[in-house]
Scaffold this active site. Sequence first.
Site, PDB file in Angstrom:
ATOM      1  N   LYS A  95      78.574  61.329 -10.153  1.00 33.44           N
ATOM      2  CA  LYS A  95      77.460  60.931 -11.009  1.00 33.44           C
ATOM      3  C   LYS A  95      77.294  59.427 -10.876  1.00 33.44           C
ATOM      4  O   LYS A  95      78.020  58.641 -11.486  1.00 33.44           O
ATOM      5  CB  LYS A  95      77.674  61.283 -12.481  1.00 33.44           C
ATOM      6  CG  LYS A  95      76.345  61.149 -13.280  1.00 33.44           C
ATOM      7  CD  LYS A  95      76.541  60.705 -14.708  1.00 33.44           C
ATOM      8  CE  LYS A  95      76.638  59.227 -14.893  1.00 33.44           C
ATOM      9  NZ  LYS A  95      75.374  58.472 -14.658  1.00 33.44           N
ATOM     10  N   GLU A 113      88.791  52.447 -14.541  1.00 35.32           N
ATOM     11  CA  GLU A 113      88.710  51.051 -14.103  1.00 35.32           C
ATOM     12  C   GLU A 113      87.650  50.417 -14.985  1.00 35.32           C
ATOM     13  O   GLU A 113      86.459  50.692 -14.837  1.00 35.32           O
ATOM     14  CB  GLU A 113      88.349  50.978 -12.610  1.00 35.32           C
ATOM     15  CG  GLU A 113      88.713  49.647 -11.959  1.00 35.32           C
ATOM     16  CD  GLU A 113      87.597  48.641 -12.045  1.00 35.32           C
ATOM     17  OE1 GLU A 113      87.613  47.830 -13.002  1.00 35.32           O
ATOM     18  OE2 GLU A 113      86.719  48.657 -11.181  1.00 35.32           O
ATOM     19  N   CYS A 160      83.579  43.246 -12.974  1.00 38.79           N
ATOM     20  CA  CYS A 160      84.643  43.476 -13.961  1.00 38.79           C
ATOM     21  C   CYS A 160      85.787  42.495 -13.789  1.00 38.79           C
ATOM     22  O   CYS A 160      86.494  42.184 -14.753  1.00 38.79           O
ATOM     23  CB  CYS A 160      85.147  44.917 -13.854  1.00 38.79           C
ATOM     24  SG  CYS A 160      85.653  45.385 -12.183  1.00 38.79           S
ATOM     25  N   GLU A 180      83.955  40.514 -23.013  1.00 36.17           N
ATOM     26  CA  GLU A 180      83.397  40.532 -21.669  1.00 36.17           C
ATOM     27  C   GLU A 180      81.882  40.347 -21.748  1.00 36.17           C
ATOM     28  O   GLU A 180      81.181  41.133 -22.376  1.00 36.17           O
ATOM     29  CB  GLU A 180      83.723  41.853 -20.968  1.00 36.17           C
ATOM     30  CG  GLU A 180      83.236  41.887 -19.526  1.00 36.17           C
ATOM     31  CD  GLU A 180      83.593  43.185 -18.832  1.00 36.17           C
ATOM     32  OE1 GLU A 180      84.008  43.128 -17.660  1.00 36.17           O
ATOM     33  OE2 GLU A 180      83.451  44.254 -19.453  1.00 36.17           O
TER      34      GLU A 180
END
Length: 469
Positions: free
Chosen positions: A170, A245, A279, A377
């Site tokens: 996906k 992750e 990331c 973040e």
Amino acid sequence: MTASTGHVIGGARADGGGARIEVVNPATEAVIGSVPAGTSADADAAVTAAREAFADWAATPLAERVACIRRISDGLAARREEIATTVTAEMGSPIKFATQVHASVPVATSAGFADVLDGGFAWTEEVGNSLVVREPIGVVAAITPWNYPLHQVVAKVVPALAAGCTVVLKPSEIAPLTSEIFAEVVAEAGVPAGVFNMVHGTGPEVGEALAAHPGVDMVSFTGSTRAGRRVSEVASGTVKRVALELGGKSATVVLDDADLEKAVKLGVAGCFPNGGQSCNALSRMLVPESQHDRVVELAAAAVGKYAPGDPTDEGTRIGPMVSAAQRDRVVDYIRTGIDEGARAVVGGPDAPVDKGYYVQPTLFDQVTPDMTIAREEIFGPVLSILTYRDEEEAVRLANDTEYGLAGAVFGSEERALSVAKQLRAGQVDVNGGRFNPNAPFGGYKQSGNGREFGRFGIEEFLEVKSIQR
């Protein structure tokens, strides 16, 4: 570039026959394509196809699976230019970075998986009176993000196929067009029908259906920590394996004996690639109090070279954010930083251009560890400078985060390596060490679990059985 696309289920294309999701070029705000808004029924059909194909694919001789992987790598290499232009169009990454990273690293990593298996991967071993056997885990649901729309697909799908698993992918609905190229390459590589499947759609609809599906043996997910928690929650009902992750708030630690010019230049470079939408972005720079002023001066000059521009221009270093929502998120963080007392040395919240989802690359000074911009973040081109008094405090500040994905250390080799070993992060660069596509990549703490790339990435998709004799 393919404008209209469909699912891949059991080797056949399917358009879904219903609603579609538009893909928008973030630089021009123009619609450039669409994908089906997949449903849980589409996900179920793809899982069924993958289950039916699993036994034969798992039993396929390793040499044949490796040959397929090499053909995938070659196919990606042959379409490098098309991949780069598609990435630039759908998520705004500058064309030079898209060519050098988005379109090239997946070629190296996919070939690396084949090299690992050709190099004598240990499928069995003797432990006393036991024969230990490694076997494919089964059907894998791979849920991938928009920021590296091919790189993350390859990091999951290719090792899963190499291990003997079948896959339902996906891709992100925000940047799904690159996955269409990948699906074509997989088909051309001769991967049998049902071994690779793809369902477009949103996370709440298709992603959750895959995570909860009893026919899925493992979910490999890359995305935000918030979304990763949800994947784990949904998957827990069937106690399947989950590899995550997730986010990061990585630090560059500049020691007092570092080459300052090199450290600051590479530290900024580690924060801003892909518009800061990485990331592992090095979004905090920790510097000695005694060298603060010089570091700010160097960093301001370096950040000033990242002027936002047309991502199709070879000279552009910063393109737009991927979407209006992401732009607004980053701007909100910049405003929060100013409101909480940080000083914007370069940049700020104002839009640099009238059209497109652009933000100004921003450098913050006078940042304290408790500020929002130092803890959360941001996922944009925002760098915060913090100071420390001694090496012990530098390590404490670097580790003072719920994340643990990456980091960097600059200084004399022995000291830098010592500090790197103390950082609670899955990957640390010392003095600008280069990315290694065969080394393990993944995080500590709320940056996730599991590892990608090389033999470590293949091992994620294997079960271990012991047979006593």
